[in-house]
Design a protein around this motif. Structure first.
Motif, PDB file in Angstrom:
ATOM      1  N   THR A 183      19.009  38.519  47.416  1.00 52.81           N
ATOM      2  CA  THR A 183      18.308  39.768  47.699  1.00 52.81           C
ATOM      3  C   THR A 183      17.951  39.873  49.175  1.00 52.81           C
ATOM      4  N   VAL A 184      17.452  38.799  49.750  1.00 52.08           N
ATOM      5  CA  VAL A 184      17.111  38.799  51.173  1.00 52.08           C
ATOM      6  C   VAL A 184      18.370  38.989  52.015  1.00 52.08           C
ATOM      7  N   GLY A 185      19.452  38.312  51.646  1.00 50.10           N
ATOM      8  CA  GLY A 185      20.710  38.452  52.382  1.00 50.10           C
ATOM      9  C   GLY A 185      21.216  39.883  52.374  1.00 50.10           C
ATOM     10  N   LEU A 186      21.208  40.517  51.211  1.00 49.36           N
ATOM     11  CA  LEU A 186      21.635  41.913  51.120  1.00 49.36           C
ATOM     12  C   LEU A 186      20.721  42.839  51.917  1.00 49.36           C
ATOM     13  N   ALA A 187      19.428  42.579  51.858  1.00 54.49           N
ATOM     14  CA  ALA A 187      18.473  43.411  52.603  1.00 54.49           C
ATOM     15  C   ALA A 187      18.711  43.291  54.105  1.00 54.49           C
ATOM     16  N   VAL A 188      18.977  42.092  54.589  1.00 55.06           N
ATOM     17  CA  VAL A 188      19.228  41.899  56.018  1.00 55.06           C
ATOM     18  C   VAL A 188      20.498  42.638  56.430  1.00 55.06           C
ATOM     19  N   ILE A 189      21.535  42.542  55.625  1.00 53.52           N
ATOM     20  CA  ILE A 189      22.777  43.248  55.949  1.00 53.52           C
ATOM     21  C   ILE A 189      22.534  44.757  55.951  1.00 53.52           C
ATOM     22  N   TRP A 190      21.876  45.256  54.913  1.00 55.11           N
ATOM     23  CA  TRP A 190      21.681  46.694  54.746  1.00 55.11           C
ATOM     24  C   TRP A 190      20.719  47.281  55.776  1.00 55.11           C
ATOM     25  N   LEU A 191      19.652  46.543  56.085  1.00 56.40           N
ATOM     26  CA  LEU A 191      18.594  47.096  56.929  1.00 56.40           C
ATOM     27  C   LEU A 191      18.682  46.690  58.395  1.00 56.40           C
ATOM     28  N   VAL A 192      19.471  45.647  58.712  1.00 54.04           N
ATOM     29  CA  VAL A 192      19.540  45.175  60.095  1.00 54.04           C
ATOM     30  C   VAL A 192      20.968  45.279  60.649  1.00 54.04           C
ATOM     31  N   VAL A 193      21.922  44.657  59.956  1.00 58.05           N
ATOM     32  CA  VAL A 193      23.290  44.569  60.478  1.00 58.05           C
ATOM     33  C   VAL A 193      23.968  45.937  60.511  1.00 58.05           C
ATOM     34  N   LEU A 194      23.947  46.661  59.389  1.00 55.32           N
ATOM     35  CA  LEU A 194      24.627  47.955  59.355  1.00 55.32           C
ATOM     36  C   LEU A 194      24.031  48.988  60.317  1.00 55.32           C
ATOM     37  N   PRO A 195      22.706  49.118  60.418  1.00 56.79           N
ATOM     38  CA  PRO A 195      22.173  50.046  61.420  1.00 56.79           C
ATOM     39  C   PRO A 195      22.528  49.636  62.856  1.00 56.79           C
ATOM     40  N   ALA A 196      22.560  48.337  63.126  1.00 61.30           N
ATOM     41  CA  ALA A 196      22.953  47.887  64.467  1.00 61.30           C
ATOM     42  C   ALA A 196      24.419  48.223  64.729  1.00 61.30           C
ATOM     43  N   TYR A 197      25.256  48.096  63.719  1.00 65.37           N
ATOM     44  CA  TYR A 197      26.676  48.442  63.865  1.00 65.37           C
ATOM     45  C   TYR A 197      26.846  49.947  64.095  1.00 65.37           C
ATOM     46  N   ALA A 198      26.034  50.741  63.438  1.00 64.20           N
ATOM     47  CA  ALA A 198      26.116  52.201  63.595  1.00 64.20           C
ATOM     48  C   ALA A 198      25.716  52.639  64.996  1.00 64.20           C
ATOM     49  N   LYS A 199      24.951  51.818  65.702  1.00 62.55           N
ATOM     50  CA  LYS A 199      24.526  52.159  67.058  1.00 62.55           C
ATOM     51  C   LYS A 199      25.561  51.769  68.115  1.00 62.55           C
ATOM     52  N   GLN A 200      26.604  51.061  67.722  1.00 65.17           N
ATOM     53  CA  GLN A 200      27.665  50.709  68.662  1.00 65.17           C
ATOM     54  C   GLN A 200      28.336  51.993  69.149  1.00 65.17           C
ATOM     55  N   PRO A 201      28.744  52.044  70.407  1.00 68.00           N
ATOM     56  CA  PRO A 201      29.283  53.295  70.965  1.00 68.00           C
ATOM     57  C   PRO A 201      30.453  53.879  70.171  1.00 68.00           C
ATOM     58  N   ALA A 202      31.433  53.056  69.810  1.00 62.99           N
ATOM     59  CA  ALA A 202      32.603  53.591  69.098  1.00 62.99           C
ATOM     60  C   ALA A 202      32.204  54.148  67.729  1.00 62.99           C
ATOM     61  N   MET A 203      31.386  53.416  67.015  1.00 70.20           N
ATOM     62  CA  MET A 203      30.972  53.867  65.680  1.00 70.20           C
ATOM     63  C   MET A 203      30.056  55.076  65.789  1.00 70.20           C
ATOM     64  N   ASN A 204      29.179  55.070  66.759  1.00 69.47           N
ATOM     65  CA  ASN A 204      28.278  56.204  66.954  1.00 69.47           C
ATOM     66  C   ASN A 204      29.078  57.470  67.285  1.00 69.47           C
ATOM     67  N   GLN A 205      30.090  57.337  68.123  1.00 67.63           N
ATOM     68  CA  GLN A 205      30.942  58.477  68.468  1.00 67.63           C
ATOM     69  C   GLN A 205      31.662  58.990  67.218  1.00 67.63           C
ATOM     70  N   HIS A 206      32.173  58.080  66.413  1.00 67.71           N
ATOM     71  CA  HIS A 206      32.871  58.467  65.185  1.00 67.71           C
ATOM     72  C   HIS A 206      31.922  59.190  64.223  1.00 67.71           C
ATOM     73  N   LEU A 207      30.732  58.657  64.054  1.00 63.29           N
ATOM     74  CA  LEU A 207      29.757  59.294  63.161  1.00 63.29           C
ATOM     75  C   LEU A 207      29.348  60.672  63.678  1.00 63.29           C
ATOM     76  N   ASN A 208      29.179  60.793  64.996  1.00 60.55           N
ATOM     77  CA  ASN A 208      28.843  62.103  65.572  1.00 60.55           C
ATOM     78  C   ASN A 208      29.978  63.101  65.354  1.00 60.55           C
ATOM     79  N   TRP A 209      31.220  62.653  65.533  1.00 62.75           N
ATOM     80  CA  TRP A 209      32.360  63.529  65.318  1.00 62.75           C
ATOM     81  C   TRP A 209      32.416  64.005  63.867  1.00 62.75           C
ATOM     82  N   LEU A 210      32.218  63.072  62.929  1.00 65.66           N
ATOM     83  CA  LEU A 210      32.198  63.457  61.515  1.00 65.66           C
ATOM     84  C   LEU A 210      31.106  64.482  61.246  1.00 65.66           C
ATOM     85  N   ASN A 211      29.950  64.264  61.834  1.00 64.10           N
ATOM     86  CA  ASN A 211      28.829  65.188  61.659  1.00 64.10           C
ATOM     87  C   ASN A 211      29.162  66.560  62.243  1.00 64.10           C
ATOM     88  N   ASP A 212      29.767  66.578  63.429  1.00 63.33           N
ATOM     89  CA  ASP A 212      30.144  67.849  64.057  1.00 63.33           C
ATOM     90  C   ASP A 212      31.175  68.609  63.229  1.00 63.33           C
TER      91      ASP A 212
END
Length: 113
Positions: free
Chosen positions: A54-83
């Protein structure tokens, strides 16, 4: 019947279960009891494994994935999808290969403008 009694007395398996009562270890005897009682150590180990998972999943879900979403390439992709009005959570895994081709075509068109 004497052969059956001799085999049983000598600890030979006669009923096809693979082990006689004399050969069973203490752990096997506990598991063989009705209700399948477990030792405290087994219960503690299972609870600890559940907690760690449970702790491992929480760390991945709440720490790793949001940090990955803030990476420039991923952030650009997410913004494009949103646009484009595309909901990434509505994309199925079977559509991802097709979606990548569509995204590449869209990017080429945008660069040509």
């Amino acid at each position: 019947m004497p052969a059956y009694n001799d085999a049983r007395a000598n600890g030979v398996c006669v009923n096809g279960t693979g082990a006689s009562d004399k050969r069973r270890s203490g752990k096997q005897m506990i598991d063989a009891q009705p209700g399948g009682t477990q030792s405290r150590r087994d219960q503690t180990a299972r609870l600890l494994a559940l907690f760690a998972s449970t702790v491992g999943l929480a760390v991945i879900w709440l720490v790793v994935l949001p940090a990955y979403a803030k990476q420039p390439a991923m952030n650009q992709h997410l913004n494009w999808l949103n646009d484009q009005g595309i909901d990434p959570s509505a994309m199925y895994y079977t559509e991802l290969e097709v979606m990548e081709e569509i995204l590449q075509r869209q990017r080429i068109k945008e660069l040509q403008r």
